[in-house]
Design a protein around this motif. Structure first.
Motif, PDB file in Angstrom:
ATOM      1  N   GLU A 258     104.928 -22.642 132.474  1.00  0.00           N
ATOM      2  CA  GLU A 258     104.191 -23.066 131.291  1.00  0.00           C
ATOM      3  C   GLU A 258     104.214 -24.585 131.308  1.00  0.00           C
ATOM      4  N   GLY A 259     103.137 -25.179 131.794  1.00  0.00           N
ATOM      5  CA  GLY A 259     103.181 -26.606 132.102  1.00  0.00           C
ATOM      6  C   GLY A 259     104.152 -26.796 133.241  1.00  0.00           C
ATOM      7  N   ASP A 260     105.213 -27.548 133.023  1.00  0.00           N
ATOM      8  CA  ASP A 260     106.256 -27.709 134.037  1.00  0.00           C
ATOM      9  C   ASP A 260     107.495 -26.879 133.732  1.00  0.00           C
ATOM     10  N   HIS A 261     107.442 -26.054 132.696  1.00  0.00           N
ATOM     11  CA  HIS A 261     108.588 -25.230 132.322  1.00  0.00           C
ATOM     12  C   HIS A 261     108.562 -23.903 133.086  1.00  0.00           C
ATOM     13  N   PRO A 262     109.523 -23.658 133.973  1.00  0.00           N
ATOM     14  CA  PRO A 262     109.570 -22.353 134.631  1.00  0.00           C
ATOM     15  C   PRO A 262     109.991 -21.287 133.625  1.00  0.00           C
ATOM     16  N   VAL A 263     109.443 -20.089 133.771  1.00  0.00           N
ATOM     17  CA  VAL A 263     109.795 -18.979 132.881  1.00  0.00           C
ATOM     18  C   VAL A 263     110.668 -18.013 133.662  1.00  0.00           C
ATOM     19  N   LEU A 264     111.923 -17.887 133.233  1.00  0.00           N
ATOM     20  CA  LEU A 264     112.909 -17.009 133.861  1.00  0.00           C
ATOM     21  C   LEU A 264     113.352 -15.957 132.851  1.00  0.00           C
ATOM     22  N   GLN A 265     114.011 -14.924 133.332  1.00  0.00           N
ATOM     23  CA  GLN A 265     114.553 -13.921 132.428  1.00  0.00           C
ATOM     24  C   GLN A 265     115.988 -13.597 132.797  1.00  0.00           C
ATOM     25  N   THR A 266     116.866 -13.532 131.794  1.00  0.00           N
ATOM     26  CA  THR A 266     118.229 -13.065 132.014  1.00  0.00           C
ATOM     27  C   THR A 266     118.155 -11.585 132.371  1.00  0.00           C
ATOM     28  N   CYS A 267     118.601 -11.216 133.574  1.00  0.00           N
ATOM     29  CA  CYS A 267     118.361  -9.850 134.035  1.00  0.00           C
ATOM     30  C   CYS A 267     119.609  -9.145 134.535  1.00  0.00           C
ATOM     31  N   THR A 268     120.793  -9.733 134.337  1.00  0.00           N
ATOM     32  CA  THR A 268     122.042  -9.064 134.712  1.00  0.00           C
ATOM     33  C   THR A 268     123.042  -9.207 133.572  1.00  0.00           C
ATOM     34  N   ASP A 269     124.086  -8.375 133.611  1.00  0.00           N
ATOM     35  CA  ASP A 269     125.111  -8.435 132.577  1.00  0.00           C
ATOM     36  C   ASP A 269     125.966  -9.687 132.665  1.00  0.00           C
ATOM     37  N   ASN A 270     125.881 -10.413 133.790  1.00  0.00           N
ATOM     38  CA  ASN A 270     126.599 -11.689 133.880  1.00  0.00           C
ATOM     39  C   ASN A 270     125.627 -12.868 133.892  1.00  0.00           C
ATOM     40  N   ASN A 271     124.456 -12.655 133.275  1.00  0.00           N
ATOM     41  CA  ASN A 271     123.526 -13.731 132.930  1.00  0.00           C
ATOM     42  C   ASN A 271     122.960 -14.488 134.120  1.00  0.00           C
ATOM     43  N   ASN A 272     122.696 -13.767 135.203  1.00  0.00           N
ATOM     44  CA  ASN A 272     121.896 -14.326 136.281  1.00  0.00           C
ATOM     45  C   ASN A 272     120.418 -14.116 135.970  1.00  0.00           C
ATOM     46  N   MET A 273     119.556 -14.836 136.699  1.00  0.00           N
ATOM     47  CA  MET A 273     118.139 -14.914 136.366  1.00  0.00           C
ATOM     48  C   MET A 273     117.262 -14.111 137.321  1.00  0.00           C
ATOM     49  N   CYS A 274     116.105 -13.708 136.830  1.00  0.00           N
ATOM     50  CA  CYS A 274     115.007 -13.194 137.652  1.00  0.00           C
ATOM     51  C   CYS A 274     113.767 -14.019 137.328  1.00  0.00           C
ATOM     52  N   ASP A 275     112.888 -14.175 138.316  1.00  0.00           N
ATOM     53  CA  ASP A 275     111.655 -14.918 138.055  1.00  0.00           C
ATOM     54  C   ASP A 275     110.466 -13.998 137.826  1.00  0.00           C
ATOM     55  N   VAL A 276     110.712 -12.687 137.784  1.00  0.00           N
ATOM     56  CA  VAL A 276     109.718 -11.719 137.346  1.00  0.00           C
ATOM     57  C   VAL A 276     110.110 -11.311 135.932  1.00  0.00           C
ATOM     58  N   VAL A 277     109.255 -11.566 134.968  1.00  0.00           N
ATOM     59  CA  VAL A 277     109.608 -11.455 133.560  1.00  0.00           C
ATOM     60  C   VAL A 277     108.951 -10.226 132.940  1.00  0.00           C
ATOM     61  N   SER A 278     109.713  -9.477 132.158  1.00  0.00           N
ATOM     62  CA  SER A 278     109.173  -8.318 131.441  1.00  0.00           C
ATOM     63  C   SER A 278     108.091  -8.799 130.474  1.00  0.00           C
ATOM     64  N   PRO A 279     106.891  -8.235 130.544  1.00  0.00           N
ATOM     65  CA  PRO A 279     105.797  -8.748 129.696  1.00  0.00           C
ATOM     66  C   PRO A 279     106.006  -8.481 128.214  1.00  0.00           C
ATOM     67  N   ASP A 280     106.840  -7.483 127.877  1.00  0.00           N
ATOM     68  CA  ASP A 280     107.020  -7.143 126.467  1.00  0.00           C
ATOM     69  C   ASP A 280     108.384  -7.573 125.937  1.00  0.00           C
ATOM     70  N   ALA A 281     109.114  -8.430 126.666  1.00  0.00           N
ATOM     71  CA  ALA A 281     110.406  -8.916 126.183  1.00  0.00           C
ATOM     72  C   ALA A 281     110.171  -9.756 124.932  1.00  0.00           C
ATOM     73  N   PRO A 282     110.823  -9.437 123.808  1.00  0.00           N
ATOM     74  CA  PRO A 282     110.484 -10.108 122.545  1.00  0.00           C
ATOM     75  C   PRO A 282     111.122 -11.471 122.343  1.00  0.00           C
ATOM     76  N   LEU A 283     112.284 -11.724 122.968  1.00  0.00           N
ATOM     77  CA  LEU A 283     113.004 -12.963 122.711  1.00  0.00           C
ATOM     78  C   LEU A 283     112.833 -13.947 123.859  1.00  0.00           C
ATOM     79  N   ARG A 284     112.739 -15.218 123.503  1.00  0.00           N
ATOM     80  CA  ARG A 284     112.676 -16.277 124.500  1.00  0.00           C
ATOM     81  C   ARG A 284     113.372 -17.503 123.924  1.00  0.00           C
TER      82      ARG A 284
END
Length: 468
Positions: A258-284
């Motif tokens: 988003e502009g220069d902001h990468p969009v990541l998602q917390t995707c593990t129980d120890n807070n590692n990231m994924c760069d494929v984001v759930s389209p219906d995730a409500p919180l950001r």
């Protein structure tokens, strides 16, 4: 005058135009509350905060946030959630975990020159006990000195536990609390590497809680999440963005920006990231990452300047049943965090002289009431001694009611982390701080510091660092 009263006033002085942050103060006409206060209610209307940007750039909003009836320590009352939009675009959410005011800062993303409107709504994911959120002294700024770091800061989409989990789980566990950035020169002259890190209230997976206290000096989770190279004009160098992926792998970022902001998602129980984001995730979450870590200090000191993070961390341990009761420093289980000495020290490890495991260092505390007893940060567990070098944080569990005035000495103890001993010396050069938490789980002023040089060897594995 009536028209002017309906809008917040952005004062642009000569100093601001010369480089100081542009500052917005909220107008009481739009605040729906006392002067300098915005309140949003469950089932109530959204509240707005107009502002004028006198240049293009990154904006941040800050305030003291509280939610009456909320406590991160109580199930069903964990937090209230506020959704924040700019000009109708959902930018970030705010998890408010306390009925007491907490200073918070959030990014609003890039805004163009001209008039804009921040909209705040009481959001889904709020605990049943939450009825209202109060934001005191709201202020929108457009920092100049920190603009580059804000420009590339990551958006972190909330953990949903897909496909069967709670899409609002960051409102009750592992909430992202604060962020910061660090910079270093890149190989290309004039270029920089910017790295972003986040502090979460805990981690539901990964290192267990007793080991967190021994090896890292806290029960929060602290992770770097995104790193990128920028050129001399601040533009992202294509292909240089990387992120910390599951299993702590470093992977190239191939997701969307988003502009220069990468969009990541917390995707593990120890807070590692994924760069494929759930389209219906409500919180950001777009946390204000404009601050950096002091040179030569452990990552944990970013919590020291936000003391409320210690309270939230302790409250999550209580609510999730991870605290031993009654507390007993003779056992490795985590006790009441108010019984721990929170310490930071600096160390280096020399070259190995043989084969075997690398030595770690633990801190030991002796009390005036019984100097023969040594309370160790590692609980005499080899893998809990600290083998990484530099400034490191740890904790030492002590009998309930212990104060700094009860301490006879603090010593360093060399301990191999596994089978054998490679013979490397370990040198401790400072204790940077040492404090207890008060009755409210907030850090008391540090009253333990020391500088010097003590080398621990196989022949002399321990040495006193500090006496009152």
């Amino acid at each position: 005058m009536r028209s002017r009263a309906r809008h917040a006033v952005l004062a642009v002085t000569g100093a601001a135009l010369a480089g100081a942050p542009l500052v917005l103060t909220v107008s009481p006409a739009d605040a729906a509350g006392t002067r300098g206060t915005i309140s949003v209610h469950r089932g109530g209307p959204a509240r707005s905060l107009p502002f004028t940007a006198h240049r293009d750039g990154e904006a941040v909003i800050s305030f003291a946030a509280s939610a009456p009836g909320v406590s991160w320590a109580r199930e069903g009352a964990e937090s209230a959630v506020v959704s924040i939009a700019v000009d109708g675009r959902h930018v970030t959410d705010l998890v408010v975990p306390s009925s007491d005011p907490i200073p918070r800062g959030l990014g609003l993303g890039h805004v163009g020159k001209g008039r804009h409107k921040v909209t705040l709504r009481f959001a889904k994911g709020s605990a049943p006990a939450a009825r209202r959120v109060t934001l005191r002294h709201p202020e929108v700024r457009m920092p100049v000195a920190e603009a580059l770091a804000l420009r590339h800061a990551p958006v972190v989409v909330g953990r949903t536990g897909w496909p069967l989990g709670d899409p609002y789980q960051n409102a009750t566990t592992d909430a992202p609390l604060i962020a910061w950035h660090e910079t270093r020169p890149a190989d290309t002259p004039g270029h920089k590497i910017i790295e972003y890190s986040v502090v979460w209230s805990n981690e539901d997976g990964g290192t267990d809680t007793p080991a967190l206290m021994a090896r890292w000096g806290r029960t929060t989770d602290i992770e770097w999440i995104y790193r990128v190279e920028v050129d001399a004009s601040g533009r992202r160098v294509d292909g240089t963005g990387v992120y910390q992926a599951p299993m702590h792998l470093t992977l190239k970022f191939t997701g969307r920006y988003e502009g220069d902001h990468p969009v990541l998602q917390t995707c593990t129980d120890n807070n590692n990231m994924c760069d494929v984001v759930s389209p219906d995730a409500p919180l950001r979450f777009l946390l204000d990452a404009s601050r950096t870590r002091p040179d030569g200090r452990a990552r944990e000191v970013v919590m020291d300047r936000e003391p409320w993070t210690y309270r939230i961390a302790a409250q999550e341990m209580v609510r999730e049943g991870k605290i031993e009761s009654p507390s007993d420093p003779a056992t490795p289980g985590v006790g009441d965090q108010r019984t721990y000495l929170f310490a930071e020290f600096a160390k280096t490890t020399g070259g190995a002289t043989g084969t075997g495991s690398v030595p770690g260092v633990a801190l030991g505390v002796r009390l005036k009431s019984d100097p023969s007893a040594l309370y160790r940060s590692d609980h005499d567990e080899p893998t809990w001694s600290i083998d990484r070098d530099g400034a490191v944080a740890t904790t030492v569990e002590l009998p309930a009611g212990t104060a700094v005035s009860d301490i006879a000495s603090i010593e360093a103890v060399r301990r191999p982390t596994g089978a054998g001993d490679n013979g490397a010396p370990a040198t401790v050069t400072s204790i940077n701080r040492g404090f207890f938490l008060d009755d409210s789980y907030l850090p008391q002023p540090s009253s333990v510091t020391w500088q010097g040089s003590v080398t621990l060897t196989q022949a002399e594995p321990s040495a006193v660092l500090w006496r009152p």
